[in-house]
Design a protein around this motif. Structure first.
Motif, short mmCIF file in Angstrom:
data_model
loop_
_atom_site.label_atom_id
_atom_site.label_comp_id
_atom_site.label_asym_id
_atom_site.label_seq_id
_atom_site.Cartn_x
_atom_site.Cartn_y
_atom_site.Cartn_z
N ASP A 38 -6.04 -5.74 14.40
CA ASP A 38 -5.27 -5.82 13.15
C ASP A 38 -6.17 -6.10 11.95
O ASP A 38 -7.33 -6.47 12.09
N ILE A 60 5.15 -1.43 2.71
CA ILE A 60 4.03 -0.86 3.45
C ILE A 60 4.60 0.10 4.47
O ILE A 60 5.44 -0.28 5.30
N ASP A 61 4.16 1.35 4.38
CA ASP A 61 4.64 2.42 5.27
C ASP A 61 6.17 2.48 5.30
O ASP A 61 6.77 2.67 6.35
N VAL A 78 -1.40 -6.25 9.68
CA VAL A 78 -1.00 -4.86 9.91
C VAL A 78 -1.96 -4.25 10.91
O VAL A 78 -3.12 -4.67 11.00
N HIS A 82 -4.66 3.77 8.54
CA HIS A 82 -4.23 4.15 7.19
C HIS A 82 -2.81 3.67 6.92
O HIS A 82 -1.92 3.83 7.76
N HIS A 83 -2.63 3.11 5.73
CA HIS A 83 -1.32 2.61 5.32
C HIS A 83 -1.03 3.03 3.89
O HIS A 83 -1.92 3.03 3.04
N LYS A 84 0.23 3.36 3.64
CA LYS A 84 0.70 3.67 2.29
C LYS A 84 1.38 2.41 1.76
O LYS A 84 2.34 1.90 2.35
N ILE A 85 0.85 1.90 0.63
CA ILE A 85 1.38 0.68 0.03
C ILE A 85 1.99 1.05 -1.32
O ILE A 85 1.35 1.67 -2.15
N SER A 99 -3.33 4.02 -1.10
CA SER A 99 -3.59 4.13 0.33
C SER A 99 -4.65 3.11 0.70
O SER A 99 -5.57 2.85 -0.07
#
Length: 153
Positions: A38, A60-61, A78, A82-85, A99
Motif C-alpha cells: 500500500d 479517489i477512484d 490505498v 494508479h489512482h484518479k483523485i 492522477s
C-alpha cells in the motif's frame, strides 16, 4: 415573520453544509505500520478563507473519502498503483482531477486549496461560475496537488 424564520433556517443550513469534516487526521492509522503493498495518503485542506463556506469533497477512484472544511485533514492507505483523485464542491459544476502513481510503501501529502479563478468568477454569480467552468476543463472551486512524496508522514 415567516420569511425571517425561513431565511434563518437557510443561513444555518448553508453554514453547516460548508463545515465538512474538520476532524484531526486519523491518529490510529498514523501509528500503524504501512503494508508493503500500500501507499499512505495524507490529504489536508489549507486554512485560507477563500471558499470558507464550502466543503471540499475528495474522491479517489470514484469513492468519496473526505469532505474537508477549512484546515481539515484525513489519512488513508490505498493499494499501490494508479489512482484518479478528484476534488469538487457541490456548489460548482466542474471538478479538479489529478492522477497519482502510488508506489508501494510510499507516503504522499496532498494539499487541497481554493482555486483563485473560481473565487473571482464567483463574485459574478452563477453567470461567472458558468463562464469560468466552460473555460476550464480541469476546474472547480478547489484544486489538489501532491506537495511532496514523504518518507514518513
Amino acid at each position: 415573520m415567516r420569511h425571517l424564520k425561513f431565511i434563518g433556517i437557510v443561513l444555518i443550513g448553508v453554514t453547516l453544509a460548508g463545515c465538512g469534516s474538520q476532524s484531526a487526521e486519523n491518529a490510529g492509522l498514523a501509528n500503524m505500520p504501512l503494508r508493503t503493498s500500500d501507499a499512505r495518503l495524507k490529504i489536508y485542506r489549507t486554512d485560507t478563507l477563500e471558499s470558507a463556506g464550502d466543503a471540499a469533497r475528495v474522491r479517489i477512484d470514484g469513492r468519496e473519502v473526505a469532505s474537508l472544511g477549512i484546515g481539515g485533514s484525513t489519512m488513508l492507505d490505498v493499494p499501490a498503483g494508479h489512482h484518479k483523485i478528484v476534488v469538487d464542491s457541490v456548489l460548482h459544476p466542474n471538478v479538479y482531477e489529478i492522477s497519482l502513481a502510488a508506489k508501494p510503501g510510499a507516503h504522499y501529502a496532498l494539499e487541497v486549496s481554493p482555486r483563485s479563478e473560481a473565487t473571482v468568477a464567483r463574485m459574478f454569480g452563477v453567470v461567472g461560475m458558468l463562464a469560468e467552468s466552460s473555460a476550464n476543463q480541469n476546474g472547480g472551486e478547489f484544486q489538489i496537488r501532491v506537495v511532496e512524496p514523504a518518507e514518513k508522514i
